[in-house]
Design an enzyme around this catalytic site. Structure first.
Site, PDB file in Angstrom:
ATOM      1  N   LYS A  23       0.832  -1.206   0.000  1.00 13.64           N
ATOM      2  CA  LYS A  23       0.000   0.000   0.000  1.00 13.64           C
ATOM      3  C   LYS A  23       0.865   1.255   0.000  1.00 13.64           C
ATOM      4  CE  LYS A  23      -3.983  -1.952   2.459  1.00 13.64           C
ATOM      5  NZ  LYS A  23      -4.724  -1.968   3.757  1.00 13.64           N
ATOM      6  N   LYS A  56       5.358   6.948  15.516  1.00 10.34           N
ATOM      7  CA  LYS A  56       6.579   6.238  15.872  1.00 10.34           C
ATOM      8  C   LYS A  56       7.805   7.027  15.411  1.00 10.34           C
ATOM      9  CE  LYS A  56       8.891   1.770  15.196  1.00 10.34           C
ATOM     10  NZ  LYS A  56       8.834   0.463  14.505  1.00 10.34           N
ATOM     11  N   LYS A 109      13.441   6.224  11.250  1.00  8.10           N
ATOM     12  CA  LYS A 109      14.638   6.748  10.600  1.00  8.10           C
ATOM     13  C   LYS A 109      14.332   7.413   9.262  1.00  8.10           C
ATOM     14  CE  LYS A 109      15.638   1.906   9.503  1.00  8.10           C
ATOM     15  NZ  LYS A 109      16.549   0.797   9.755  1.00  8.10           N
TER      16      LYS A 109
END
Length: 334
Positions: free
Chosen positions: A120, A201, A204
């Site tokens: 997705k 969250k 990186k």
């Protein structure tokens, strides 16, 4: 009495070198790696083959691999009972993955929730067969080393389960070959949030770098990021994820780096202002990762030493991997 080779627990842990690692990666995985080193025979892998399921520049990938390997060494993961290696340096990973692909049902691979999520995210143009068979390569990583225990986050548990399914199928068809791995869910520090958006969250690949504390960030940058961390309009430092997500995230970070409970951290900052609290958390993070950064520099700046360490680690891993692959090849008729 010394533990026999047959009863000794074997542990596999890996990090994908897809970008700069964050303090979330450290608290959620890397810190746990250090603890695991003393719990059995450990294999610590820089999983670079997994990285190319999405487009990445060759120069960037090489640097990421070097940084990740240097970090493993800086953490002290190398040792008599632990092997640190780069996945692509051990050809048996790709070789076993092909055999396992031929023992995994299409529907089984299709049901992997992480593949659905990634499909997705990247859309049709970004999808490839490697992305689809990623869990089978992960199964090869695990099964090559007769792994008993695989520490993973909740989102990776399904991948260990498909490794078990493939292993059981192969064992039933060809006789006992693979050790059945068990997933161990890591929870402490596994959900570190962004400093600028405590509902998201810390990743990186986050576009907002103010919210992400990299393990490579210099002290002044880290302190600025914590000083700007989103909190709330109250003044009390207490853990309440729903009402105070920013403060709760900072308490989680402090707890992870200080090795004290969140409840004890709350008591410590009972009378502190938000400014004092954020400054103390930042100072603690800097003090903990600074020694790691210094050691990383020593390794990453010495190309010959790093190459020698990589070769040594790959040779050590290959001894085990080759035995497993040879056994597999004989059983299927190669």
């Amino acid at each position: 009495m010394q533990e026999s080779a047959s009863s000794k627990k074997t542990i596999l842990s890996a990090i994908k070198p897809s970008g700069l690692l964050t303090i979330g990666n450290y608290l959620g995985a890397l810190k746990n790696f250090v603890r695991l080193k003393n719990e059995g025979e450990c294999f610590f892998c820089v999983a670079d083959l997994h990285t190319i399921t999405v487009s990445i520049e060759a120069a960037k990938l090489r640097k990421n691999i070097t940084d990740a390997y240097s970090l493993f060494l800086a953490l002290g993961l190398e040792g008599e009972n632990s092997t640190v290696f780069v996945q692509s340096h051990v050809a048996e990973h790709a070789q076993l993955a092909w055999v396992l692909n031929c023992h995994c049902g299409f529907g089984e691979a299709q049901r992997m929730t992480q593949f659905k999520d990634l499909a997705k995210r990247y859309g049709t143009d970004g999808q490839n067969v490697g992305l689809f068979t990623y869990p089978v390569l992960m199964a090869a990583d695990i099964l090559l080393y007769n792994t008993n225990t695989v520490p993973v986050g909740e989102d990776q548990k399904q991948h260990v389960e498909i490794a078990r399914t493939i292993a059981q199928r192969f064992n039933s068809k060809y006789s006992e070959t693979f050790t059945m791995p068990e997933p161990v869910i890591t929870k402490v520090g596994a959900r570190i949030k962004s400093l600028s958006d405590p509902m998201a969250k810390m990743g990186k690949s986050d576009d907002d770098l103010n919210g992400v504390v990299m393990l490579s960030d210099p002290r002044d940058v880290i302190m600025k990021k914590f000083a700007r961390a989103v909190t709330d309009s109250e003044t009390e430092v207490r853990f309440d994820v729903d009402a105070k997500p920013g403060i709760s995230n900072l308490l989680t970070i402090y707890s992870g780096f200080s090795d004290i409970s969140i409840a004890d951290a709350e008591k410590q900052f009972k009378n502190a202002s938000y400014k004092e609290f954020k400054e103390t958390v930042g100072e603690l993070v800097c003090s903990k990762i600074s020694p790691i950064q210094e050691k990383m520099k020593l390794y990453s700046c010495d190309k010959k030493l790093l190459e020698a360490k990589m070769k040594e680690g790959a040779d050590k891993a290959r001894v085990v991997a080759r035995k497993t692959l040879s056994k597999v090849y004989r059983k299927i008729g190669f």
